[in-house]
Scaffold this motif. Sequence first.
Motif: not given
Lengths: 228, 448
Positions: A77-83, A97, A99-101
């Motif tokens: 979760t730390k590295v996810c750029p878009v929450h 799902y 929102r995931c890029i």
Amino acid sequence: MAKWGMVIDLNKCTGCGSCVNSCRMENNVPNVGDKAAQAGRTMDWMQIITEYHGNYPNIRIVHIPRPCFQCNNPPCTKVCPVHATFLNEDGLVGQIYQRCIGCRFCMAACPYSAKSFNYSKPDFPEAYEKTLNPDVTRRMNGVVEKCSFCHHRLAIAKDVARFEERDLEEEDYQPACSESCPTNAITFGDLDNPEHRVTHLMHSNRAFRLEEELGTEPKVYYLKKEDK
Amino acid sequence: MENLRNDPDYTLYRPILESDRRFYWMIGFLSVVILWALVMYIRQLVYGLEVTGLNNTVTWGFYIINFVFFIGISHAGTLISAILRLSQAEWRRPITRMAEVITAIVLMIGGLHPIIDLGRPDRVLNVFLYGRLQSPLLWDVTAIGLYFTASTVYLYVPMIPDIALLRDKTNTKLKWLYTFLSWGYEGTERQKHILERAITILMVAVIPIAVSVHTVISYIFSMTLQSGWHSTIFGPYFVTGAIFSGTATLLVVMIAFRKLFHLENYLKKIHFQYMGILLLVFSLFWTYFTFSEFLTGIYGNEPKEMSVIHYKLTGPYAPYFWTMVICNFIIPVVILSFKKLKTIPGILFASIAVIIGMWLERLTIIVPSLSSPRLPIISEPYFPSMTEWSLFAGGVAAFCLLFLIFAKIFPIISIWEIKEGREEGLNEAKERLDSYLPDTIISEEEAT
């Protein structure tokens, strides 16, 4: 607040794969087909990792069922750029799902390889269509997914409890894997409840967590396999 | 037009004024490659990342390798040109422009790679809508965005006097463009002063930005817990590698344009020798970092770390790893240390080796770590697919194409800086040299 967790007894696990299959059915995990499976693109929310110790004929096999560990300090979760992946209010690691890029950074960051990526448009055979679980979204092409501890079941259990005007009890919420395990190797419950069996098992002297030294604080405990 | 022909720097105007058939052939060929890459990319958009060779353990492949590789090359430019300008190295004059162009073009191409790599490129704007500053990917977006802005401005500002020259002296179809881009520059005292101030501010600003870019790119890897990535020296290691590959690319570009545009009078052997020293220094730096990284890993003998190291040194990635060592260490050090081998073809060979070696370095950093997960999971080997190769070729072709188009429109060597060097640089350098010497009488104010 409950701290949902799991204890998996490796003494009891036979590697039968029933947790894997019930998970697939419950969560609409797509079958990727032979070609993609050979390329290493199998989608497994629950995966049985097999460890081999020693050489034939003195071989010892350990089956380790691996769901998502829902770490308390998740590296993903730390590295996810878009929450799109985050620690939710139930203490579970959620995936959005929609929102995931699809950058797959969380997959690279997860030390447990618990995440899978939809390399192609999920395709369900016709017979399979009818058995899909309406409570779980079907994922689209190009997003990351993983075990959610059957979070939808928690949502339903909460609704039922509210409707019946009582507090949520632990037995109301069980993920598909622990429910279907024929040898009762998987125990699921609130790790903070001292009364529950899961807490008792978690404090057993056989208990350990995988890659504990990384400080990820997984909420899945294992009970060491003992030779008898 | 006639008096331009008598200009001592006519060679620099010639590519803009005269057309060469070879030029159009090259443009045509490169366009075909790019078009093919575009077709392959559209196919990827339709089918998803299925068309790549990636899988669930090796989740990053060619696209991320090329991203790091291209952004690495971008350090050629601005950093080398800014440092040379800042240190008032007189021999920089014919080199700076090329270096800056490399930066701008390569950043454009490199910056596209993470988007190519996305599973859902249609949602790329989520990075701005829901961006979390906690993610190293956001640091990247910020740093690369800033660097691209700074380096294009840093390319453009020192180009203004040249554009003004083109506006006044030439009469091509692009006169309107030159008129627009020169912003009414007439070369008055005041304008010159402002221009010099602007260049000074930009070159000072651009150095920390350039360093930050490759540092945060290394953070993408080092911020994770993956063995082989979770290393504190990754920041400086990546920056060193970046400048190393950038210098090599700059040398290749210099040699190519020297031949193509007959710039033998401008790019003399001395330029290549000085740049060669820079390349040699960075080769040694790179070797030092690589050595430290591996020694720490091997000495610690931590099992997870060792499995990655075995993967690289003796396992399936050994051929790539040792080729990398040959390309990045043995070839450049041998060629650049011996005067006999340090000829222009020799330097070209060493530079190409370094470019290949640095690409392999990105490969051996990214793939082996992903291929050896912490849990005993079987990881399928990663083989890049046709699509990934095509997009790689497309990226390289786009670099060449944009460079050629730039060289067709603008002078590839800064005309006004050469002129300045001829008119003022000689005296300035002499004065400066005089002031270094002990015999110089120090005036009273300076002494206090």
